[in-house]
Structures are given as structure tokens and as C-alpha cells.
Design a protein around this motif. Structure first.
Motif, PDB file in Angstrom:
ATOM      1  N   GLU A   1       0.828   3.818  -2.339  1.00 20.40           N
ATOM      2  CA  GLU A   1       0.542   5.644  -2.957  1.00 20.40           C
ATOM      3  C   GLU A   1       1.440   6.494  -2.932  1.00 20.40           C
ATOM      4  OE1 GLU A   1      -2.940   6.052  -2.403  1.00 20.40           O
ATOM      5  OE2 GLU A   1      -3.077   8.378  -0.719  1.00 20.40           O
ATOM      6  N   THR A   2       2.654   6.100  -2.206  1.00 13.33           N
ATOM      7  CA  THR A   2       4.382   6.871  -2.675  1.00 13.33           C
ATOM      8  C   THR A   2       4.468   7.264  -4.312  1.00 13.33           C
ATOM      9  OG1 THR A   2       4.651   6.395  -0.695  1.00 13.33           O
ATOM     10  CG2 THR A   2       6.074   7.737  -1.654  1.00 13.33           C
TER      11      THR A   2
ATOM     12  N   SER B   1       1.900   6.655  -6.705  1.00 12.16           N
ATOM     13  CA  SER B   1       1.735   7.173  -7.341  1.00 12.16           C
ATOM     14  C   SER B   1       1.435   8.512  -7.088  1.00 12.16           C
ATOM     15  CB  SER B   1       0.343   6.950  -7.043  1.00 12.16           C
ATOM     16  OG  SER B   1       0.033   8.064  -6.038  1.00 12.16           O
ATOM     17  N   PHE B   2       2.072   9.305  -6.220  1.00  8.91           N
ATOM     18  CA  PHE B   2       2.544  10.876  -5.941  1.00  8.91           C
ATOM     19  C   PHE B   2       3.459  11.677  -6.716  1.00  8.91           C
ATOM     20  CE2 PHE B   2       1.086  10.422  -1.297  1.00  8.91           C
ATOM     21  CZ  PHE B   2      -0.303  10.089  -1.587  1.00  8.91           C
TER      22      PHE B   2
ATOM     23  N   GLN C   1       0.909  -1.356   0.177  1.00  6.65           N
ATOM     24  CA  GLN C   1      -0.343   0.124   0.115  1.00  6.65           C
ATOM     25  C   GLN C   1       0.696   1.135  -0.484  1.00  6.65           C
ATOM     26  OE1 GLN C   1      -2.328  -1.468   3.522  1.00  6.65           O
ATOM     27  NE2 GLN C   1      -4.100  -0.766   3.121  1.00  6.65           N
ATOM     28  N   ILE C   2       2.126   1.447   0.957  1.00  4.39           N
ATOM     29  CA  ILE C   2       2.918   2.337   0.735  1.00  4.39           C
ATOM     30  C   ILE C   2       3.184   2.731   0.177  1.00  4.39           C
ATOM     31  CG2 ILE C   2       4.555   3.062   1.719  1.00  4.39           C
ATOM     32  CD1 ILE C   2       4.129   1.422   4.651  1.00  4.39           C
TER      33      ILE C   2
END
Lengths: 204, 204
Positions: free
Chosen positions: B193-194, B196-197, B189-190
Motif C-alpha cells: 500500500e505505501t 503504491s502511494f 500489506q503495509i
């Protein structure tokens, strides 16, 4: 005139504060360049071309110096984030974060901000470490809450606010590792470009 | 059967390698949690419930251990970046970086990757430091060159490739500082999400 020969108490106090800051600044540079454990107070004295006893006139110990350097770095971040968080007006969460992240980038290119990132509070005894971490948490919470504001007002796309705050802090803090004061890039250019990488990826 | 009582040379060798890795892994965790200077070989022995002399059967010194831990972290990044860089086919620079950055995020949640980021080669003597920095530079160059590929093929918007590579490395490396193996977020998950930023902010 006597004024040119004998300093007033105010002048002496101001001069002492200036000298203390010079000691802390020289130490912050030494810690960042040589590491905390790789730096002796003799190294700091050498950088200032004074004796070690002179240093002890302004600070108590190497731990005391690092504690002050990290605190000064954190206080810059604390003040910047408090100012942006307190701002009223119509600016969106993302606009306010853009201002704050830009300021963050500048702070980590400065002596105390660099020392905060590269050395930090880890080498300090538990009490000092705890105090500094409390300050750090307050700053972290403020960043996170601004991200939440941005998501709520639609300026930031829905995402995990904690992870976004950490990703931005990482991209910006990393500058302390690679920034070269003698290199071709100014803190301003670095701040603008790095902040744009973050901001462009998270618009609502 | 004798096979169950006496081990073959191959079995002994494999067992030794496993035990050595267990020593390095316990040390990497201790260094990340307590700092390099805050960790003694007694701490490492305690974590493994063995005596300090047993540790010396597998490693020469604390410096030797840190050097190996950092090397193992760097070798994971080196292998991942070499694989992606060597890839033929039609994937764009950005697609290949997305794969590589995701892998990077996973690596810094692992024992050796975490030790690489949180401790690194700084505490080591000059020769070891130099060797590890050479490996680091090779990996850095590969990241930068993939960014250049992405700009050239239009998948990444025009920008300073060095600054983008650093910003991504910072956002991802920072995970090592806040990731909690017992926390609610998985490395997967980390990583998603990271990454994608970063990726969403730099599309061409």
C-alpha cells in the motif's frame, strides 16, 4: 521623557515573552542539531551569549524547555489542521489536504516543527510525554478524517486512510531531516514538490 | 558418541555468532522501544535472562552494540540497493525502484532496520558516526541514481530526483514509527500500500 527610561508593565511583559521565545528557539535549534542528550543549558546560554542563570529566569529545566518546544511545534500543526477541518464550503477532501500538507511541510522547516520531528517527546518524563501524545493523537485523527472525507467525496481513490495519512506524514516529516536553511531549495519549493508526489498518486 | 558431548570448533563458532546476534537483536528492540539513553545493558541482559557479564562476552559497550545494530540495518539496505542497481535486463527505473522500495518497507519493520530509523547513528561518538554516515550516503546516492535512470527512460515523470528519493525514504521510514508487530496489518500489506502511494504519483 520618563517613558523612554522606565518601561510600562505591558512593555516589560511583552519583552519577557520575546526573551522567553528566544531562549526556546535557541534551545530548539541546539536540540535539533546536537540532540537532546548532547545539549546542555550552557550550550543554549552560549548560543544566546548570556549566562545560565539568565536562562533560568525564563524556564525551569531542560525537560521544561523541550516540552515547550515540542508543544509549540504541535500547536502549529493543531491550529493548521483545525482550520482546514472546520472549513465549510465546496473544497474537496483532497483540496483541503493539499493545503494542509503544504502547511505541514513549512512547519517542519521551522525551529519548533523541526525539533518536534527530530527530537520529539520521547526523552521527556511520562506525564509530559502523555500530554503531548494526546495532542498528537488529536492531530493524527484530524488528518485521517480528512482522508476519509476525500475518499467519501471521490477526490481520493479508495485506500486505507490510516496508511495514507502515515505515508504523507512520513514524506513530509522527513523534510526536517534533510532541509538545509542555507541550501538552494526554499521551503516553498520543497513543500510544492513533496506534496505533489503525494497528491498525484492518490487522486480518485 | 563424543560428538554430542564436545562441540567442534566450527559448532562453537556458529553458536557464538548466534548468541551475539541474539544480544544485538534484544538490544535493538530495547533501543527502539525505550530509546538509546533510556536503555541500560542491564535491561538488555534482563530481556535475555542472562547476567550483564555474559553480555560483555559478545560486545564491548552500549556504543558498540548500537553501532553494530545500525550497521546491520544499513547493510540490509545496502545489499538490496546494490542488487537492484546491478541488475541488467529491460526493467525500467520505476520497476526497479518499486522492487527496492518494497524491500525497504520490509527492512524497516525488522529489528535492525527499525533501530536504524528510530535511533540511528546520532548518539554515537564521531568516528562511528562518520563511518555509518559514509555507508548511508552511498545508499542515498544509489536511490537517487535509480530515480535519475527512471526519469531518463521515461518511466518516472520529470522531477527533482533528490526530493523524490527523500519523499519516498520518508514515507517508507515512517513505517518504523507506527508498525505494530501485533497489529492487524502485515509487513507485506503495509509495503504494498505505501509503495503504491509513491509509485502511482510519479509515473512518466
Amino acid at each position: 521623557m520618563s517613558a523612554s527610561l522606565w518601561k510600562t508593565p505591558q512593555q516589560r511583559k511583552a519583552e519577557r515573552a520575546l526573551k522567553r521565545e528566544a531562549v526556546l528557539r535557541a534551545a530548539a535549534r541546539a536540540f535539533s542539531e546536537q540532540g537532546f542528550h548532547g545539549t546542555s543549558l550552557d550550550d543554549v546560554a552560549d548560543r544566546l551569549k548570556v549566562s545560565k542563570p539568565t536562562i533560568y529566569h525564563y524556564v525551569r529545566s531542560k525537560d521544561d524547555i523541550l516540552c515547550e518546544c515540542v508543544r509549540l511545534g504541535l500547536e502549529r500543526l493543531d491550529a493548521a489542521s483545525a482550520a482546514v477541518a472546520a472549513e465549510g464550503g465546496v473544497a474537496t477532501g483532497l483540496d483541503r489536504l493539499t493545503v494542509l500538507w503544504t502547511e505541514y511541510a513549512h512547519i517542519v522547516t521551522e525551529d519548533f516543527g523541526r525539533c518536534l520531528i527530530l527530537v520529539g517527546e520521547d526523552p521527556l518524563p511520562p506525564a509530559a510525554r502523555k500530554e503531548l501524545r494526546t495532542l498528537k493523537s488529536r492531530i493524527d485523527r484530524r488528518f485521517r478524517s480528512l482522508v476519509e472525507t476525500g475518499i467519501a467525496d471521490g477526490s481520493i481513490r479508495p485506500c486505507d486512510p490510516r496508511m495514507l495519512a502515515f505515508a504523507a506524514a512520513g514524506a513530509l516529516s522527513w523534510i526536517a531531516r534533510w532541509y538545509d536553511p542555507d541550501g538552494p531549495l526554499s521551503p516553498d519549493q520543497i513543500a510544492r514538490e513533496t506534496v505533489s508526489f503525494i497528491v498525484d498518486g492518490i487522486r480518485g
